[in-house]
Design a protein around this motif. Sequence first.
Motif, short mmCIF file in Angstrom:
data_model
loop_
_atom_site.label_atom_id
_atom_site.label_comp_id
_atom_site.label_asym_id
_atom_site.label_seq_id
_atom_site.Cartn_x
_atom_site.Cartn_y
_atom_site.Cartn_z
N GLU A 5 41.00 119.13 90.10
CA GLU A 5 42.10 120.04 90.43
C GLU A 5 43.45 119.43 90.07
O GLU A 5 44.44 120.14 89.96
N PHE A 6 43.49 118.12 89.85
CA PHE A 6 44.73 117.44 89.51
C PHE A 6 44.87 117.11 88.03
O PHE A 6 45.87 116.53 87.62
N ALA A 7 43.87 117.46 87.23
CA ALA A 7 43.91 117.14 85.79
C ALA A 7 45.08 117.87 85.13
O ALA A 7 45.49 118.94 85.55
N GLU A 8 45.59 117.24 84.08
CA GLU A 8 46.73 117.79 83.36
C GLU A 8 46.35 118.35 82.00
O GLU A 8 47.21 118.55 81.15
N GLY A 9 45.08 118.56 81.78
CA GLY A 9 44.64 119.15 80.52
C GLY A 9 44.89 118.27 79.31
O GLY A 9 45.33 118.73 78.29
N ARG A 10 44.58 117.00 79.43
CA ARG A 10 44.82 116.09 78.31
C ARG A 10 43.52 115.48 77.80
O ARG A 10 42.50 115.52 78.47
N ILE A 11 43.65 114.92 76.63
CA ILE A 11 42.53 114.22 76.01
C ILE A 11 42.93 112.76 75.91
O ILE A 11 43.98 112.43 75.36
N ARG A 12 42.10 111.88 76.46
CA ARG A 12 42.36 110.43 76.39
C ARG A 12 41.41 109.82 75.38
O ARG A 12 40.19 109.84 75.57
N GLN A 13 41.98 109.29 74.32
CA GLN A 13 41.18 108.65 73.28
C GLN A 13 40.66 107.31 73.76
O GLN A 13 41.39 106.54 74.40
N LEU A 14 39.39 107.04 73.47
CA LEU A 14 38.73 105.80 73.85
C LEU A 14 38.12 105.17 72.60
O LEU A 14 38.10 105.79 71.53
N PRO A 15 37.63 103.95 72.70
CA PRO A 15 37.06 103.28 71.52
C PRO A 15 35.89 104.04 70.89
O PRO A 15 35.22 104.85 71.54
N PHE A 16 35.66 103.75 69.63
CA PHE A 16 34.52 104.24 68.87
C PHE A 16 34.42 105.76 68.89
O PHE A 16 33.35 106.33 69.10
N ASP A 17 35.55 106.40 68.65
CA ASP A 17 35.62 107.87 68.52
C ASP A 17 35.08 108.61 69.73
O ASP A 17 34.44 109.65 69.60
N THR A 18 35.30 108.06 70.91
CA THR A 18 34.95 108.77 72.14
C THR A 18 36.24 109.17 72.84
O THR A 18 37.31 108.62 72.55
N CYS A 19 36.14 110.12 73.75
CA CYS A 19 37.32 110.54 74.50
C CYS A 19 36.90 111.20 75.81
O CYS A 19 35.75 111.61 75.97
N ILE A 20 37.87 111.26 76.72
CA ILE A 20 37.69 112.02 77.96
C ILE A 20 38.58 113.24 77.84
O ILE A 20 39.77 113.12 77.56
N VAL A 21 37.99 114.41 78.04
CA VAL A 21 38.74 115.66 78.05
C VAL A 21 38.89 116.05 79.51
O VAL A 21 37.90 116.32 80.19
N GLU A 22 40.13 116.04 79.99
CA GLU A 22 40.41 116.33 81.40
C GLU A 22 40.85 117.78 81.54
O GLU A 22 41.87 118.18 81.00
N ILE A 23 40.06 118.56 82.26
CA ILE A 23 40.33 119.99 82.44
C ILE A 23 40.66 120.25 83.91
O ILE A 23 39.96 119.76 84.81
N ARG A 24 41.72 121.01 84.12
CA ARG A 24 42.08 121.38 85.49
C ARG A 24 41.08 122.42 86.00
O ARG A 24 40.88 123.45 85.39
N GLY A 25 40.47 122.12 87.10
CA GLY A 25 39.51 123.01 87.73
C GLY A 25 38.95 122.34 88.96
O GLY A 25 38.93 121.11 89.05
N ASP A 26 38.55 123.13 89.90
CA ASP A 26 38.00 122.56 91.14
C ASP A 26 36.64 121.95 90.90
O ASP A 26 35.80 122.50 90.18
N ALA A 27 36.43 120.80 91.50
CA ALA A 27 35.10 120.23 91.55
C ALA A 27 34.37 120.94 92.69
O ALA A 27 35.00 121.32 93.68
N PRO A 28 33.08 121.15 92.57
CA PRO A 28 32.37 121.83 93.67
C PRO A 28 32.43 121.00 94.95
O PRO A 28 32.52 119.78 94.91
#
Length: 186
Positions: A112-135
């Motif tokens: 619910e606190f995500a800002e809708g960003r993509i965080r680049q990580l090593p070896f062409d991986t990333c975290i896509v942060e989406i705003r939405g409630d966790a169950p």
Amino acid sequence: RGGPGRAALENVMSNPEHRSGAVIRDTEGLGEENISILLELGSLRELLDGWYFVCFTKEDGDPTDWYRAYWPFIVAYLDTLYPGSWCLSPECSLHYYSGYTIIPEELVIRSEFAEGRIRQLPFDTCIVEIRGDAPEDVVTEERLGVRLFPLHTALLKVPEEYFDKCHVEARTCLAMLTDPEELIRT
């Protein structure tokens, strides 16, 4: 490779407050000079500002250490960023439940606190942060602490295409249901 850098790294790695698996966040025990030495030696690699993972392989381009550090980093990082209020997306949760062991190029998480960003990580991986409630009934996997959608909820939340594109994972997860009526009650 000994020396003060290695001794400082071993000291920090032996303290559970300063590490999470092969991931180091609190580097106060190392000191800037030792961090520089360890980075130069290839014993540490920086992930994000202030986040490092320990390297044992010395070949450039070898993702082994990153893959070993991946889930401990994901959990430690997201627990720091969104304490207790994040989980993998329904699709990523089903992949995890099914035992799909390939590190995803894009790990989609919800908070619910995500800002809708993509965080680049090593070896062409990333975290896509989406705003939405966790169950409310998020499932925390015991071994690594990964936060997942409950199985039955994830099966209902994934798009229809998931069952075509990821049919093995979908079937595996469907076979894991102990009470199929949970799908109806949800």
